[in-house]
Scaffold this motif. Structure first.
Motif, PDB file in Angstrom:
ATOM      1  N   ALA A   9       0.840  -1.209   0.000  1.00 39.12           N
ATOM      2  CA  ALA A   9       0.000   0.000   0.000  1.00 39.12           C
ATOM      3  C   ALA A   9       0.869   1.251   0.000  1.00 39.12           C
ATOM      4  N   ALA A  10       1.963   1.211   0.781  1.00 40.90           N
ATOM      5  CA  ALA A  10       2.852   2.376   0.844  1.00 40.90           C
ATOM      6  C   ALA A  10       3.486   2.636  -0.523  1.00 40.90           C
ATOM      7  N   ALA A  11       3.824   1.550  -1.229  1.00 39.96           N
ATOM      8  CA  ALA A  11       4.429   1.714  -2.559  1.00 39.96           C
ATOM      9  C   ALA A  11       3.420   2.340  -3.526  1.00 39.96           C
ATOM     10  N   GLU A  12       2.158   1.943  -3.382  1.00 36.87           N
ATOM     11  CA  GLU A  12       1.113   2.504  -4.268  1.00 36.87           C
ATOM     12  C   GLU A  12       0.941   4.002  -3.997  1.00 36.87           C
ATOM     13  N   VAL A  13       0.952   4.364  -2.721  1.00 40.20           N
ATOM     14  CA  VAL A  13       0.836   5.781  -2.368  1.00 40.20           C
ATOM     15  C   VAL A  13       2.041   6.550  -2.928  1.00 40.20           C
ATOM     16  N   ALA A  14       3.227   5.968  -2.780  1.00 40.19           N
ATOM     17  CA  ALA A  14       4.441   6.642  -3.260  1.00 40.19           C
ATOM     18  C   ALA A  14       4.371   6.847  -4.778  1.00 40.19           C
ATOM     19  N   ARG A  15       3.829   5.842  -5.486  1.00 40.68           N
ATOM     20  CA  ARG A  15       3.731   5.955  -6.951  1.00 40.68           C
ATOM     21  C   ARG A  15       2.772   7.092  -7.338  1.00 40.68           C
ATOM     22  N   MET A  16       1.625   7.141  -6.643  1.00 44.01           N
ATOM     23  CA  MET A  16       0.663   8.232  -6.916  1.00 44.01           C
ATOM     24  C   MET A  16       1.325   9.589  -6.690  1.00 44.01           C
ATOM     25  N   ASN A  17       2.074   9.678  -5.592  1.00 42.54           N
ATOM     26  CA  ASN A  17       2.701  10.948  -5.236  1.00 42.54           C
ATOM     27  C   ASN A  17       3.810  11.343  -6.213  1.00 42.54           C
ATOM     28  N   THR A  18       4.379  10.350  -6.884  1.00 41.33           N
ATOM     29  CA  THR A  18       5.439  10.655  -7.857  1.00 41.33           C
ATOM     30  C   THR A  18       4.861  11.406  -9.054  1.00 41.33           C
ATOM     31  N   PHE A  19       3.704  10.932  -9.525  1.00 35.73           N
ATOM     32  CA  PHE A  19       3.157  11.521 -10.757  1.00 35.73           C
ATOM     33  C   PHE A  19       2.250  12.718 -10.492  1.00 35.73           C
ATOM     34  N   THR A  48      -9.311   3.320   1.161  1.00 33.57           N
ATOM     35  CA  THR A  48      -8.566   2.985  -0.054  1.00 33.57           C
ATOM     36  C   THR A  48      -7.169   3.598   0.038  1.00 33.57           C
ATOM     37  N   THR A  49      -6.337   3.288  -0.947  1.00 28.17           N
ATOM     38  CA  THR A  49      -4.982   3.872  -0.929  1.00 28.17           C
ATOM     39  C   THR A  49      -5.042   5.392  -1.087  1.00 28.17           C
ATOM     40  N   LEU A  50      -6.104   5.904  -1.709  1.00 26.41           N
ATOM     41  CA  LEU A  50      -6.237   7.365  -1.818  1.00 26.41           C
ATOM     42  C   LEU A  50      -6.408   7.982  -0.428  1.00 26.41           C
ATOM     43  N   THR A  51      -7.234   7.335   0.392  1.00 31.12           N
ATOM     44  CA  THR A  51      -7.406   7.823   1.765  1.00 31.12           C
ATOM     45  C   THR A  51      -6.089   7.703   2.529  1.00 31.12           C
ATOM     46  N   LEU A  54      -3.916  10.601   1.840  1.00 30.73           N
ATOM     47  CA  LEU A  54      -4.326  11.792   2.596  1.00 30.73           C
ATOM     48  C   LEU A  54      -3.919  11.669   4.065  1.00 30.73           C
ATOM     49  N   MET A  55      -4.266  10.529   4.678  1.00 28.36           N
ATOM     50  CA  MET A  55      -4.051  10.379   6.119  1.00 28.36           C
ATOM     51  C   MET A  55      -2.579  10.502   6.500  1.00 28.36           C
ATOM     52  N   ARG A  56      -1.718   9.959   5.637  1.00 26.47           N
ATOM     53  CA  ARG A  56      -0.272  10.006   5.949  1.00 26.47           C
ATOM     54  C   ARG A  56       0.199  11.449   6.068  1.00 26.47           C
ATOM     55  N   GLU A  57      -0.324  12.339   5.229  1.00 27.83           N
ATOM     56  CA  GLU A  57       0.116  13.737   5.271  1.00 27.83           C
ATOM     57  C   GLU A  57      -0.569  14.480   6.415  1.00 27.83           C
ATOM     58  N   SER A  71     -17.326   1.507   4.825  1.00 23.39           N
ATOM     59  CA  SER A  71     -17.974   0.289   4.318  1.00 23.39           C
ATOM     60  C   SER A  71     -16.954  -0.836   4.215  1.00 23.39           C
ATOM     61  N   PRO A  72     -17.330  -2.060   4.640  1.00 23.68           N
ATOM     62  CA  PRO A  72     -16.390  -3.181   4.476  1.00 23.68           C
ATOM     63  C   PRO A  72     -16.094  -3.432   2.999  1.00 23.68           C
ATOM     64  N   ALA A  73     -17.086  -3.113   2.131  1.00 26.73           N
ATOM     65  CA  ALA A  73     -16.900  -3.385   0.699  1.00 26.73           C
ATOM     66  C   ALA A  73     -15.795  -2.536   0.085  1.00 26.73           C
ATOM     67  N   THR A  74     -15.489  -1.399   0.704  1.00 23.00           N
ATOM     68  CA  THR A  74     -14.463  -0.519   0.132  1.00 23.00           C
ATOM     69  C   THR A  74     -13.224  -0.442   1.026  1.00 23.00           C
ATOM     70  N   THR A  75     -13.117  -1.389   1.965  1.00 28.93           N
ATOM     71  CA  THR A  75     -11.974  -1.365   2.894  1.00 28.93           C
ATOM     72  C   THR A  75     -10.830  -2.214   2.362  1.00 28.93           C
ATOM     73  N   ASP A  76      -9.695  -1.583   2.160  1.00 27.24           N
ATOM     74  CA  ASP A  76      -8.491  -2.273   1.713  1.00 27.24           C
ATOM     75  C   ASP A  76      -7.662  -2.595   2.968  1.00 27.24           C
ATOM     76  N   LEU A  77      -7.512  -3.892   3.254  1.00 25.91           N
ATOM     77  CA  LEU A  77      -6.851  -4.278   4.518  1.00 25.91           C
ATOM     78  C   LEU A  77      -5.402  -3.820   4.573  1.00 25.91           C
ATOM     79  N   ALA A  78      -4.773  -3.689   3.420  1.00 29.20           N
ATOM     80  CA  ALA A  78      -3.395  -3.187   3.396  1.00 29.20           C
ATOM     81  C   ALA A  78      -3.359  -1.737   3.890  1.00 29.20           C
ATOM     82  N   VAL A  79      -4.389  -0.984   3.553  1.00 28.34           N
ATOM     83  CA  VAL A  79      -4.469   0.410   4.005  1.00 28.34           C
ATOM     84  C   VAL A  79      -4.695   0.456   5.516  1.00 28.34           C
TER      85      VAL A  79
END
Ligand SMILES: NC(=O)c1ccc[n+]([C@@H]2O[C@H](COP(=O)([O-])OP(=O)(O)OC[C@H]3O[C@@H](n4cnc5c(N)ncnc54)[C@H](O)[C@@H]3O)[C@@H](O)[C@H]2O)c1
Length: 381
Positions: A9-19, A48-51, A54-57, A71-79
């Motif tokens: 999840a951290a890698a996904e956030v880092a990738r988003m932040n790169t672009f 989600t990884t988008l949240t 945000l939360m990390r910052e 919602s459990p349906a939108t909960t990413d356990l890695a996040v």
């Protein structure tokens, strides 16, 4: 302890932040200013990884942070794991009300909500806590409708009706993201398909425009004559819901209303119709009734289930009827990140501002500041 899931999840956030380095810019600002030092803040959100981005910052700006999974349906356990590692209290288990009550046990002074859900529980179950709440923020259309029906003992800033949300996130974020999900789940190419969009607010407008841009034949249903007329002049056919469902190959809801497509509508739908929801929550299409009465059900793949109505059509539901772009965390994250930047900047403002109870529209000056930071992040300053 760092887990492989949280690292992912951290890698996904880092990738988003790169672009699109909008969030790190804000993180630097909040680390310097520490706007929430000594405060308790709760966020009710799709995890989600988008949240996570945000939360990390936000946590760099001081304070104690609690997050409730909307919602459990939108909960990413890695996040969930990533946020817990970063010192955020995350509430995911139990039913929705229990999650809310656990979050409220942390006595938040500021709340950011989706769907007026956490705030609704506070008013219904913990009215005494309203006194300790400085203010709140609501980001969705559904939440704004609900807050207008409530008697508010605190200020709630409406981000949904700001200029950024409807022009960018609702229209471009969902419009782009949802069709990416449909193709990923079904392998269907959208070009040449007959698509029915139900609800022609900003979300529906984006869905219709992006489907047309991909070459679909798009029709639009809306119960509001002004929206229907707008759809007509935007060049879309505007049938009744029944006519639309009888012809469409894919129907997508974006109404904010429960059972916008009810069982009686589904009974007359075209055989093979694919049903998708983009609106808040999981009840715009009455999937619960469909499951109850279906004589057969096939799991065609993850997030893709087909049902046979007795004497009626086969119908395929994607993502269980939950907002598909959120369930799959798909599409262009930039408009969502802009909205989250606005959420963070509004919370920064609310840490200082003393507002009267009631609904407050997000100040244009904050929206303009976020837009400029987004332009900088896009290299367009
Ligand atoms: N999936 C996401 O990421 C995402 C993002 C933003 C908003 N949303 C949600 O999408 C929904 C739509 O958002 P919006 O900003 O376009 O809202 P909106 O209220 O501006 O538009 C909804 C439209 O649906 C129409 N409508 C309502 N009930 C109907 C019915 N039974 N049949 C036909 N039309 C009906 C209304 O007349 C209106 O024009 C909301 O629930 C919102 O919370 C989802």
């Amino acid at each position: 302890m760092t887990t492989s899931r949280s690292t992912h999840a951290a890698a996904e956030v880092a990738r988003m932040n790169t672009f699109f380095p909008l969030m790190p810019t804000l993180g630097n600002r909040w680390a310097r200013r520490r706007p929430w030092e000594g405060m308790r803040v709760a966020v009710n959100a799709h995890l989600t990884t988008l949240t996570a981005a945000l939360m990390r910052e936000l946590t760099l700006g001081g304070g104690e942070w609690s997050v409730c999974a909307s919602s459990p349906a939108t909960t990413d356990l890695a996040v969930v794991e990533l946020l817990r590692e970063e010192g955020v209290s995350v509430y995911t288990g139990g039913d929705l009300t229990n999650r809310h009550l656990s979050t409220l046990d942390d006595n938040p002074e500021l709340i950011a909500d989706v769907g007026f859900e956490l705030l609704g529980t506070l008013l219904a179950r913990r009215p005494e806590q309203a006194q300790g709440l400085r203010a709140a923020v609501e980001i969705t259309r559904t939440g704004v409708t609900r807050l207008r029906a409530a008697s508010l003992p605190f200020a709630v800033v409406n981000l949904n009706d700001g200029l950024l949300k409807s022009n960018l996130e609702n229209r471009h974020g969902v419009g782009n993201g949802l069709w990416t999900s449909v193709t990923a789940i079904t392998d269907m190419q959208i070009a040449g398909r007959r698509v029915l969009v139900v609800g022609y607010g900003p979300v529906g407008q984006g869905l219709a425009a992006y489907a047309r841009a991909q070459g679909a034949a798009v029709s639009v249903v809306d119960r509001d004559p002004i929206r229907r007329l707008s759809a007509h002049y935007d060049g879309f056919i505007t049938p009744s819901l029944g006519e639309g469902l009888a012809r469409a190959e894919i129907a997508v809801t974006a109404t904010g209303v429960e059972r916008a497509i009810a069982l009686e509508h589904l009974e007359v739908a075209r055989d093979g119709l694919v049903l998708v929801n983009a609106g808040h929550g999981g009840q715009e299409i009455d999937v619960a009734r469909l499951r109850e009465v279906a004589e057969k059900g096939d799991q065609l793949g993850p997030l893709c289930t087909r049902y046979k109505l007795p004497g009626g059509p086969w119908l395929t539901v994607l993502g269980g009827g939950h907002p598909l772009n959120i369930v799959t965390n798909s599409g262009s994250p930039e408009p969502v990140l802009m909205q989250f930047a606005l959420l963070g900047m509004t919370l920064e403002w609310l840490a200082q501002a003393a507002l009267k109870p009631g609904e407050v529209l997000v100040p244009v000056s904050i929206e303009a500041e976020v837009a400029q930071l987004a332009l900088n992040a896009l290299g367009q300053s």
